[in-house]
Design an enzyme around this catalytic site. Structure first.
Site, PDB file in Angstrom:
ATOM      1  N   ASP A   1      -0.135  -5.819  -3.904  1.00  0.00           N
ATOM      2  CA  ASP A   1      -0.432  -6.945  -4.795  1.00  0.00           C
ATOM      3  C   ASP A   1       0.775  -7.885  -4.758  1.00  0.00           C
ATOM      4  O   ASP A   1       1.682  -7.721  -3.930  1.00  0.00           O
ATOM      5  CB  ASP A   1      -0.805  -6.464  -6.205  1.00  0.00           C
ATOM      6  CG  ASP A   1       0.373  -5.883  -6.973  1.00  0.00           C
ATOM      7  OD1 ASP A   1       1.482  -5.760  -6.385  1.00  0.00           O
ATOM      8  OD2 ASP A   1       0.199  -5.551  -8.158  1.00  0.00           O
ATOM      9  N   HIS A   2       0.803  -8.857  -5.671  1.00  0.00           N
ATOM     10  CA  HIS A   2       1.912  -9.824  -5.668  1.00  0.00           C
ATOM     11  C   HIS A   2       3.264  -9.144  -5.894  1.00  0.00           C
ATOM     12  O   HIS A   2       4.268  -9.539  -5.321  1.00  0.00           O
ATOM     13  CB  HIS A   2       1.669 -10.883  -6.749  1.00  0.00           C
ATOM     14  CG  HIS A   2       1.482 -10.301  -8.116  1.00  0.00           C
ATOM     15  ND1 HIS A   2       0.327  -9.626  -8.471  1.00  0.00           N
ATOM     16  CD2 HIS A   2       2.299 -10.253  -9.205  1.00  0.00           C
ATOM     17  CE1 HIS A   2       0.439  -9.209  -9.725  1.00  0.00           C
ATOM     18  NE2 HIS A   2       1.624  -9.572 -10.180  1.00  0.00           N
TER      19      HIS A   2
ATOM     20  N   CYS B   1       2.533  -1.724  -5.017  1.00  0.00           N
ATOM     21  CA  CYS B   1       2.378  -2.637  -6.156  1.00  0.00           C
ATOM     22  C   CYS B   1       3.704  -2.627  -6.912  1.00  0.00           C
ATOM     23  O   CYS B   1       4.730  -2.255  -6.338  1.00  0.00           O
ATOM     24  CB  CYS B   1       1.171  -2.263  -7.021  1.00  0.00           C
ATOM     25  SG  CYS B   1       1.170  -0.605  -7.714  1.00  0.00           S
ATOM     26  N   GLY B   2       3.722  -3.035  -8.162  1.00  0.00           N
ATOM     27  CA  GLY B   2       4.995  -3.102  -8.878  1.00  0.00           C
ATOM     28  C   GLY B   2       5.640  -1.730  -9.003  1.00  0.00           C
ATOM     29  O   GLY B   2       6.826  -1.550  -8.725  1.00  0.00           O
ATOM     30  N   THR B   3       4.845  -0.764  -9.443  1.00  0.00           N
ATOM     31  CA  THR B   3       5.355   0.600  -9.618  1.00  0.00           C
ATOM     32  C   THR B   3       4.800   1.582  -8.596  1.00  0.00           C
ATOM     33  O   THR B   3       5.315   2.696  -8.472  1.00  0.00           O
ATOM     34  CB  THR B   3       4.949   1.131 -11.003  1.00  0.00           C
ATOM     35  OG1 THR B   3       3.507   1.101 -11.085  1.00  0.00           O
ATOM     36  CG2 THR B   3       5.547   0.292 -12.128  1.00  0.00           C
ATOM     37  N   GLY B   4       3.709   1.240  -7.958  1.00  0.00           N
ATOM     38  CA  GLY B   4       2.980   2.177  -7.093  1.00  0.00           C
ATOM     39  C   GLY B   4       1.968   3.011  -7.867  1.00  0.00           C
ATOM     40  O   GLY B   4       1.123   3.687  -7.268  1.00  0.00           O
ATOM     41  N   ILE B   5       2.041   2.961  -9.176  1.00  0.00           N
ATOM     42  CA  ILE B   5       1.202   3.846 -10.008  1.00  0.00           C
ATOM     43  C   ILE B   5      -0.272   3.451  -9.922  1.00  0.00           C
ATOM     44  O   ILE B   5      -1.140   4.276  -9.622  1.00  0.00           O
ATOM     45  CB  ILE B   5       1.680   3.820 -11.480  1.00  0.00           C
ATOM     46  CG1 ILE B   5       3.081   4.408 -11.597  1.00  0.00           C
ATOM     47  CG2 ILE B   5       0.700   4.609 -12.363  1.00  0.00           C
ATOM     48  CD1 ILE B   5       3.717   4.224 -12.982  1.00  0.00           C
ATOM     49  N   GLY B   6      -0.565   2.190 -10.228  1.00  0.00           N
ATOM     50  CA  GLY B   6      -1.971   1.763 -10.260  1.00  0.00           C
ATOM     51  C   GLY B   6      -2.650   1.944  -8.921  1.00  0.00           C
ATOM     52  O   GLY B   6      -3.783   2.439  -8.829  1.00  0.00           O
ATOM     53  N   MET B   7      -1.956   1.594  -7.871  1.00  0.00           N
ATOM     54  CA  MET B   7      -2.575   1.701  -6.542  1.00  0.00           C
ATOM     55  C   MET B   7      -2.804   3.153  -6.155  1.00  0.00           C
ATOM     56  O   MET B   7      -3.823   3.483  -5.555  1.00  0.00           O
ATOM     57  CB  MET B   7      -1.716   0.985  -5.518  1.00  0.00           C
ATOM     58  CG  MET B   7      -1.894  -0.530  -5.592  1.00  0.00           C
ATOM     59  SD  MET B   7      -1.275  -1.317  -4.123  1.00  0.00           S
ATOM     60  CE  MET B   7      -2.246  -2.825  -4.106  1.00  0.00           C
TER      61      MET B   7
ATOM     62  N   HIS C   1       3.865  19.284   2.619  1.00  0.00           N
ATOM     63  CA  HIS C   1       3.123  20.149   1.698  1.00  0.00           C
ATOM     64  C   HIS C   1       1.759  19.605   1.297  1.00  0.00           C
ATOM     65  O   HIS C   1       0.871  20.386   0.961  1.00  0.00           O
ATOM     66  CB  HIS C   1       3.941  20.376   0.416  1.00  0.00           C
ATOM     67  CG  HIS C   1       5.109  21.283   0.613  1.00  0.00           C
ATOM     68  ND1 HIS C   1       5.780  21.876  -0.438  1.00  0.00           N
ATOM     69  CD2 HIS C   1       5.744  21.697   1.756  1.00  0.00           C
ATOM     70  CE1 HIS C   1       6.769  22.629   0.041  1.00  0.00           C
ATOM     71  NE2 HIS C   1       6.779  22.529   1.358  1.00  0.00           N
TER      72      HIS C   1
ATOM     73  N   ARG D   1      -0.275  27.988   3.845  1.00  0.00           N
ATOM     74  CA  ARG D   1      -0.611  28.059   2.411  1.00  0.00           C
ATOM     75  C   ARG D   1      -0.880  26.676   1.826  1.00  0.00           C
ATOM     76  O   ARG D   1      -1.636  26.537   0.862  1.00  0.00           O
ATOM     77  CB  ARG D   1       0.495  28.777   1.636  1.00  0.00           C
ATOM     78  CG  ARG D   1       1.798  28.006   1.523  1.00  0.00           C
ATOM     79  CD  ARG D   1       2.908  28.849   0.903  1.00  0.00           C
ATOM     80  NE  ARG D   1       4.112  28.097   0.629  1.00  0.00           N
ATOM     81  CZ  ARG D   1       5.028  27.774   1.555  1.00  0.00           C
ATOM     82  NH1 ARG D   1       4.842  28.126   2.809  1.00  0.00           N
ATOM     83  NH2 ARG D   1       6.106  27.088   1.230  1.00  0.00           N
ATOM     84  N   HIS D   2      -0.269  25.653   2.438  1.00  0.00           N
ATOM     85  CA  HIS D   2      -0.480  24.295   1.923  1.00  0.00           C
ATOM     86  C   HIS D   2      -1.888  23.801   2.243  1.00  0.00           C
ATOM     87  O   HIS D   2      -2.481  23.059   1.455  1.00  0.00           O
ATOM     88  CB  HIS D   2       0.579  23.348   2.480  1.00  0.00           C
ATOM     89  CG  HIS D   2       1.969  23.779   2.157  1.00  0.00           C
ATOM     90  ND1 HIS D   2       2.435  23.865   0.867  1.00  0.00           N
ATOM     91  CD2 HIS D   2       2.977  24.209   2.961  1.00  0.00           C
ATOM     92  CE1 HIS D   2       3.686  24.294   0.879  1.00  0.00           C
ATOM     93  NE2 HIS D   2       4.041  24.520   2.133  1.00  0.00           N
TER      94      HIS D   2
HETATM   95  C1  RB5 Z   1       1.463  -5.997 -11.914  1.00  0.00           C
HETATM   96  O1  RB5 Z   1       2.140  -6.643 -12.960  1.00  0.00           O
HETATM   97  C2  RB5 Z   1       1.633  -4.481 -12.038  1.00  0.00           C
HETATM   98  O2  RB5 Z   1       0.937  -4.015 -13.148  1.00  0.00           O
HETATM   99  C3  RB5 Z   1       1.145  -3.794 -10.767  1.00  0.00           C
HETATM  100  O3  RB5 Z   1       1.848  -4.305  -9.684  1.00  0.00           O
HETATM  101  C4  RB5 Z   1       1.341  -2.297 -10.706  1.00  0.00           C
HETATM  102  O4  RB5 Z   1       2.647  -1.932 -11.014  1.00  0.00           O
HETATM  103  C5  RB5 Z   1       0.346  -1.475 -11.393  1.00  0.00           C
HETATM  104  O5  RB5 Z   1       0.377  -0.247 -11.418  1.00  0.00           O
END
Ligand code: RB5
Length: 146
Positions: free
Chosen positions: A8-9, A66-72, A99, A133-134
């Site tokens: 993303d951006h 993405c910003g944190t990688g979490i959402g993606m 693993h 095992r993995h």
């Molecule tokens: C965008 O502001 C941010 O929420 C997105 O890049 C990402 O970090 C979501 O998990």
């Protein structure tokens, strides 16, 4: 390797750096699924594209930023056959392969620096799955009718 990449951006700058390393530096075949500028973009839309491409078997690996990688990583892991690993250092990038047989590396463009991210990408591509095992454990991912 055939690699699909997307951001993303908030991950755009790091995605550009990774793409350059992958094709010009390491000679991989790279498909860039966007985004192509820094305008605000909804990360699930790109994560769906990259995850679907990996799930359908057209690519060896995917990279999502993405910003944190979490959402993606959350979106990508909804696809059967996708094992997306949110990593923050070379150790977790390497272990995600050894693993977990991860096929998508997720990173946070606002979390890690470029040098570290490029080392993580290299580790992710160069490290093999240990199996044994993995493999048994991975086969249990969908054992409850998921
Ligand atoms: C965008 O502001 C941010 O929420 C997105 O890049 C990402 O970090 C979501 O998990």
């Amino acid at each position: 390797m055939k690699i699909v990449i997307g951001s993303d951006h908030a991950g755009f700058d790091l995605k550009e750096e990774c793409r350059e390393l992958l094709d010009k530096g390491l000679g991989h075949e790279v498909e860039d699924m966007g985004v192509f500028d820094k305008n605000s973009a909804d990360y699930p839309l790109v994560a769906h594209k990259v995850a679907r491409a990996v799930a359908e078997g057209g690519f060896d690996r995917g990279i999502l930023i993405c910003g944190t990688g979490i959402g993606m990583s959350m979106v990508a892991n909804r696809y059967k056959g996708v094992r997306a690993a949110l990593c923050h250092n070379v150790y977790t990038a390497r272990l995600s392969r050894e693993h977990n047989d991860a096929n998508i590396l997720a990173m946070g463009g606002r979390v890690i620096g470029t040098g570290l991210a490029l080392d993580m990408v290299k580790a992710f591509l160069e490290t093999g799955f240990e199996g044994g095992r993995h493999l048994r454990r991975i086969e249990q991912f969908h054992s409850k009718g998921m």
